[in-house]
Design a protein around this motif. Structure first.
Motif, PDB file in Angstrom:
ATOM      1  N   LEU A   1       0.939  -1.160   0.099  1.00  0.00           N
ATOM      2  CA  LEU A   1      -0.021  -0.037   0.072  1.00  0.00           C
ATOM      3  C   LEU A   1       0.884   1.249   0.091  1.00  0.00           C
ATOM      4  N   THR A   2       0.657   2.050  -0.948  1.00  0.00           N
ATOM      5  CA  THR A   2       1.432   3.503  -0.910  1.00  0.00           C
ATOM      6  C   THR A   2       0.538   4.609  -1.043  1.00  0.00           C
ATOM      7  N   VAL A   3       1.009   5.756  -0.802  1.00  0.00           N
ATOM      8  CA  VAL A   3       0.479   6.877  -0.771  1.00  0.00           C
ATOM      9  C   VAL A   3       1.185   8.046  -1.727  1.00  0.00           C
ATOM     10  N   ILE A   4       0.806   8.468  -2.826  1.00  0.00           N
ATOM     11  CA  ILE A   4       1.428   9.327  -3.766  1.00  0.00           C
ATOM     12  C   ILE A   4       1.047  10.690  -3.674  1.00  0.00           C
ATOM     13  N   ASP A   5       1.821  11.812  -3.768  1.00  0.00           N
ATOM     14  CA  ASP A   5       1.246  13.149  -3.472  1.00  0.00           C
ATOM     15  C   ASP A   5       1.092  13.606  -5.066  1.00  0.00           C
ATOM     16  N   GLN A   6       0.561  14.794  -5.135  1.00  0.00           N
ATOM     17  CA  GLN A   6       0.070  15.199  -6.513  1.00  0.00           C
ATOM     18  C   GLN A   6       1.084  15.454  -7.584  1.00  0.00           C
ATOM     19  N   ASP A   7       2.329  15.431  -7.034  1.00  0.00           N
ATOM     20  CA  ASP A   7       3.677  15.376  -7.776  1.00  0.00           C
ATOM     21  C   ASP A   7       4.138  14.137  -8.274  1.00  0.00           C
ATOM     22  N   GLY A   8       3.413  12.906  -7.588  1.00  0.00           N
ATOM     23  CA  GLY A   8       3.865  11.622  -7.824  1.00  0.00           C
ATOM     24  C   GLY A   8       5.076  10.943  -6.911  1.00  0.00           C
ATOM     25  N   MET A   9       5.205  11.922  -5.958  1.00  0.00           N
ATOM     26  CA  MET A   9       6.053  11.503  -4.855  1.00  0.00           C
ATOM     27  C   MET A   9       5.664  10.619  -3.772  1.00  0.00           C
ATOM     28  N   PHE A  10       6.605   9.537  -3.512  1.00  0.00           N
ATOM     29  CA  PHE A  10       5.763   8.744  -2.650  1.00  0.00           C
ATOM     30  C   PHE A  10       5.857   9.144  -0.993  1.00  0.00           C
ATOM     31  N   VAL A  11       4.830   9.153  -0.672  1.00  0.00           N
ATOM     32  CA  VAL A  11       4.514   9.680   0.604  1.00  0.00           C
ATOM     33  C   VAL A  11       4.520   8.727   1.812  1.00  0.00           C
ATOM     34  N   ALA A  12       3.830   7.528   1.299  1.00  0.00           N
ATOM     35  CA  ALA A  12       3.990   6.392   2.192  1.00  0.00           C
ATOM     36  C   ALA A  12       4.167   5.056   1.574  1.00  0.00           C
ATOM     37  N   HIS A  13       5.100   4.262   2.052  1.00  0.00           N
ATOM     38  CA  HIS A  13       5.719   3.346   0.997  1.00  0.00           C
ATOM     39  C   HIS A  13       6.385   2.180   2.303  1.00  0.00           C
TER      40      HIS A  13
ATOM     41  N   VAL B   1      -7.439  10.969  -3.453  1.00  0.00           N
ATOM     42  CA  VAL B   1      -7.788  11.519  -2.101  1.00  0.00           C
ATOM     43  C   VAL B   1      -8.187  13.017  -2.642  1.00  0.00           C
ATOM     44  N   ALA B   2      -9.658  13.308  -2.498  1.00  0.00           N
ATOM     45  CA  ALA B   2     -10.244  14.431  -2.875  1.00  0.00           C
ATOM     46  C   ALA B   2      -9.686  15.677  -2.517  1.00  0.00           C
ATOM     47  N   LYS B   3      -9.282  15.713  -1.099  1.00  0.00           N
ATOM     48  CA  LYS B   3      -8.836  16.890  -0.268  1.00  0.00           C
ATOM     49  C   LYS B   3      -7.396  17.233  -0.711  1.00  0.00           C
ATOM     50  N   THR B   4      -6.496  16.306  -1.215  1.00  0.00           N
ATOM     51  CA  THR B   4      -5.317  16.629  -1.324  1.00  0.00           C
ATOM     52  C   THR B   4      -4.651  16.489  -2.873  1.00  0.00           C
ATOM     53  N   GLY B   5      -5.389  15.682  -3.612  1.00  0.00           N
ATOM     54  CA  GLY B   5      -4.815  15.555  -4.611  1.00  0.00           C
ATOM     55  C   GLY B   5      -4.024  14.025  -4.793  1.00  0.00           C
ATOM     56  N   TRP B   6      -3.657  13.573  -3.514  1.00  0.00           N
ATOM     57  CA  TRP B   6      -2.846  12.533  -3.618  1.00  0.00           C
ATOM     58  C   TRP B   6      -3.463  11.124  -4.264  1.00  0.00           C
ATOM     59  N   THR B   7      -2.960  10.039  -4.249  1.00  0.00           N
ATOM     60  CA  THR B   7      -3.429   8.787  -4.688  1.00  0.00           C
ATOM     61  C   THR B   7      -3.180   7.640  -3.824  1.00  0.00           C
ATOM     62  N   ILE B   8      -4.043   6.966  -3.382  1.00  0.00           N
ATOM     63  CA  ILE B   8      -3.593   5.700  -2.510  1.00  0.00           C
ATOM     64  C   ILE B   8      -3.735   4.513  -3.821  1.00  0.00           C
ATOM     65  N   THR B   9      -2.600   3.554  -3.589  1.00  0.00           N
ATOM     66  CA  THR B   9      -2.384   2.517  -4.275  1.00  0.00           C
ATOM     67  C   THR B   9      -2.319   1.183  -3.716  1.00  0.00           C
ATOM     68  N   LEU B  10      -2.975   0.382  -3.954  1.00  0.00           N
ATOM     69  CA  LEU B  10      -2.793  -1.108  -3.287  1.00  0.00           C
ATOM     70  C   LEU B  10      -2.426  -2.197  -4.436  1.00  0.00           C
ATOM     71  N   GLU B  11      -1.016  -2.887  -4.267  1.00  0.00           N
ATOM     72  CA  GLU B  11      -0.629  -3.606  -5.262  1.00  0.00           C
ATOM     73  C   GLU B  11      -0.855  -5.050  -4.555  1.00  0.00           C
ATOM     74  N   VAL B  12      -1.270  -6.115  -5.513  1.00  0.00           N
ATOM     75  CA  VAL B  12      -1.437  -7.316  -4.862  1.00  0.00           C
ATOM     76  C   VAL B  12      -0.819  -8.481  -5.612  1.00  0.00           C
ATOM     77  N   PRO B  13      -0.125  -9.125  -5.344  1.00  0.00           N
ATOM     78  CA  PRO B  13       0.817 -10.296  -6.266  1.00  0.00           C
ATOM     79  C   PRO B  13      -0.205 -11.410  -6.496  1.00  0.00           C
ATOM     80  N   ARG B  14      -0.273 -11.797  -7.686  1.00  0.00           N
ATOM     81  CA  ARG B  14      -1.200 -12.928  -8.033  1.00  0.00           C
ATOM     82  C   ARG B  14      -0.712 -14.372  -7.449  1.00  0.00           C
ATOM     83  N   LYS B  15       0.490 -14.668  -6.867  1.00  0.00           N
ATOM     84  CA  LYS B  15       0.805 -15.734  -6.306  1.00  0.00           C
ATOM     85  C   LYS B  15       0.188 -16.072  -4.992  1.00  0.00           C
ATOM     86  N   GLU B  16      -0.245 -14.906  -4.332  1.00  0.00           N
ATOM     87  CA  GLU B  16      -0.773 -14.739  -3.170  1.00  0.00           C
ATOM     88  C   GLU B  16      -2.207 -15.038  -3.361  1.00  0.00           C
ATOM     89  N   ILE B  17      -3.041 -14.146  -4.105  1.00  0.00           N
ATOM     90  CA  ILE B  17      -4.474 -14.399  -4.298  1.00  0.00           C
ATOM     91  C   ILE B  17      -4.973 -15.837  -5.093  1.00  0.00           C
TER      92      ILE B  17
END
Length: 655
Positions: free
Chosen positions: A216-228, A282-298
């Protein structure tokens, strides 16, 4: 060689049985896997979207709480007393942080000259630490008035979230919610900033991962990783830089959707696995939350089921192959005996002795069939010998009949070399040994009579009917004088005693070679084609003059075919033709000639072919030969389905 051939038959039969079974197994196997895969993907969509929604709510709650806290503090911060009492504002900030544990720090940046004793600016800041609070005047450290949090809020006059940044300790990632403070006149005199610790937020969001290896990551409006999950990416790598460093082909459509603030999901392939990516803005800040899931687990359970089903199918196919070989070998053994008997029959020994089959089953029926076949073949060979003798006799008689029939129609051209006023040529090609088409013409003084006809049916009956029709035409034409009267007399003669209900379509014409007067009677036949144009004269007789354009002669009334009903009164048309006019008559075997694609020759192609060869100078032979060659080119090697007959009459008194 014989044994090898029989074994090949058994093997092929076995392979067919096993092959069909494999196809059925594979279809069921594929359907099951497809259904399970769809269910896995649907469950993944539901789970991941639920986690994304929860993460958005959690992040929105933290942001909204900060915004509400800012609004509450703004109402207090506007007091003139606070702006002039430095100790009081620090105390207020500490109380505010105590009451709002999610907020990392609070600062108020004043414009120059607003606070007495701080003409160059005053920016009190209180930050939460593990041991308490740190209080400082930012104005003493840096030029805060040109910093983004101050300058942008003052410029826009609106509350806003700043771009995330790293605190001076180099570890804490902060985003600030800034609010401009205005006086009664609406002039901004200070900016309030509340710092939100994104490290705490990122740690709490990681607990929402649906699978251990999910990211799970959070990316700001410039594409910078805020959470990783990997701290080396936070505030150091952008989504684009991470993609550029990847050793696999990225799915750039995901990057485009994130930049445009869309919500969706997609997938991409790494070197080792397939990754499913879900993202939401994220509507208030223009950020984006992403969630990546590997196929081998699901797909761990899915893959396990796939291997188990595949193993079961292979074992089942091997067992089926063994059982099929055993059963087919037992069934095929008795067939070998019959195969030998059949081989003897193929060499002409139809009296071969067959083994006795006691059981009344399919082999018993096969034995009876072989015995019957032997007797039948013996009788057939005898009958064939007799039939061959009879056929040779019939073919000889048909050839004689064809020669007699073809001798009945004129074949010598020019037919009347002494009469230069008329140019005639004709062609008749039967579809069978004998046919039912006819053409004929006779000259009686200055009157030239001509006709073309198509008898219903084909073969010997049609040829006999054709012979009668041609004889009647020749007999009646010299006494009745006009096409309509000729048709009346022929119709009455043929209709009488016509028990077979046969008939003939005909087109009968008469042309006076001195005057060009033309009489036409259409007895249910195709209208002829001419290179003339029709001009109405004073005596109401249509004159056909030479023209560059072809047209059908449709002026003759269409009567019923000859032989259908006696007593019918046939009508005719009266015309006149000029020098150089040609009249092309034909049967439907021309326009209905088919090629290999079942396409008809047709009226349009006939008109086009004649137009290329029919001029005032073209001879009747040239026109007939041109059409005949084009019809043959159209049909190519296709068998002729109908008689093809053509007659061309050209009036040329001035040649």
């Amino acid at each position: 060689m014989t044994v090898k051939h029989r074994e090949s038959f058994k093997l092929k039969l076995c392979l067919w049985v096993v092959g069909v079974s494999i196809a059925a197994f594979a279809a069921v196997f594929a359907a099951c896997l497809h259904f399970v895969r769809e269910e896995v993907i649907n469950d993944l969509d539901a789970v991941v979207n639920s986690k994304l929604d929860y993460a958005l709510r959690a992040l929105d709650e933290g942001l909204s709480t900060t915004e509400v806290s800012s609004d509450n503090l703004v109402s207090i911060s506007k007091s003139p007393l606070i702006a002039h009492r430095r100790d009081s504002i620090y105390t207020l900030m500490q109380h505010f942080l105590d009451a709002n544990p999610r907020i990392q720090g609070v600062a108020v940046g004043y414009e120059k000259g607003v606070v007495k004793g701080h003409e160059e600016g005053f920016a009190p800041y209180v930050m939460r630490t593990a041991d308490g609070f740190i209080c400082r005047d930012v104005a003493e450290i840096k030029d805060y008035q040109n910093a983004e949090w101050f300058a942008e809020a003052k410029k826009t006059g609106k509350s806003r979230w700043t771009k995330p940044f790293v605190e001076s300790n180099g570890q804490t990632v902060i985003t600030a919610y800034t609010t401009p403070l205005t006086d009664a006149s609406g002039k901004t005199y200070a900016v309030l900033a509340l710092d939100l610790n994104l490290n705490v937020m990122a740690d709490s969001l990681q607990s929402l991962r649906p699978y251990p290896s999910a990211m799970l990551t959070v990316i700001d409006q410039d594409g910078m990783f805020v959470a990783h999950p990997d701290s080396s990416f936070i505030m150091k790598e952008t989504l684009e830089s991470a993609i550029a460093k990847a050793d696999y082909a990225p799915n750039l459509s995901i990057l485009d959707d994130i930049k445009e603030g869309k919500r969706g999901n997609d997938s991409y392939f790494t070197k080792d696995d397939k990754m499913y990516v879900y993202y939401a803005p994220v509507a208030k800040t223009g950020w984006t939350i992403t969630l990546e899931v590997p196929r081998k687990e699901i797909a761990a359970g899915y893959d396990k089921m796939f291997k188990a089903m595949l193993l079961d199918m292979i074992i089942g196919i091997l067992l089926l192959l063994a059982v099929s070989l055993f059963i087919i070998n037992r069934i095929a053994k008795p067939l070998e005996v019959f195969a030998k008997a059949a081989k003897q029959m193929s060499h002409g020994d139809f009296k071969v002795e067959l083994p006795v089959i006691k059981d009344h089953n399919e082999l018993y029926d096969l034995r009876a069939a072989l015995a019957t076949m032997g007797n039948s073949l013996d009788q057939y060979v005898h009958d064939l010998e007799e039939t061959t003798k009879s056929k040779a006799t019939i073919e000889g008689e048909l050839n004689i009949a064809r020669n007699i029939q073809m001798a009945m129609v004129p074949k010598v051209f020019p037919a009347y070399p002494e009469r230069k006023e008329i140019d005639i040529h004709a062609s008749l090609v039967p579809a069978k040994a004998v046919g039912g088409d006819l053409y004929d013409f006779i000259l009686d003084g200055d009157d030239f009579y001509f006709c073309i006809g198509d008898v219903s049916g084909k073969g010997v009956p049609a040829s006999l009917f054709m012979a009668i029709t041609r004889t009647l035409f020749r007999t009646i034409a010299v006494t009745q004088k006009t096409p309509a009267k000729i048709a009346n007399a022929m119709n009455d003669a043929i209709a009488e005693g016509n028990d077979e209900n046969m008939f003939v379509t005909m087109y009968i014409g008469k042309c006076n070679l001195l005057t060009g007067e033309l009489s036409l009677c259409n007895c249910g036949h195709n209208a002829p084609i001419t290179n003339g144009e029709f001009v109405k004269k004073e005596d109401d007789r249509l004159i056909i003059g030479v023209s560059d354009k072809l047209r059908f002669i449709s002026q003759a009334p269409t009567n019923i075919p000859i032989g259908i009903a006696g007593g019918f009164e046939y009508q005719q048309a009266e015309l006149k033709i000029d020098h150089g006019v040609s009249i092309f008559l034909y049967t439907d075997g021309v326009t209905e000639a088919e090629n290999k694609q079942k396409q008809l020759y047709g009226d349009d192609r006939l008109m086009a072919t004649i137009s290329q060869s029919c001029t005032a100078q073209s001879t009747a032979r040239e026109i007939i030969e041109k059409v005949d060659a084009d019809v043959r080119a159209h049909a190519s090697m296709t068998d002729q389905s109908d008689d093809i007959t053509m007659l061309c009459v050209r009036y040329c008194p001035n040649d």
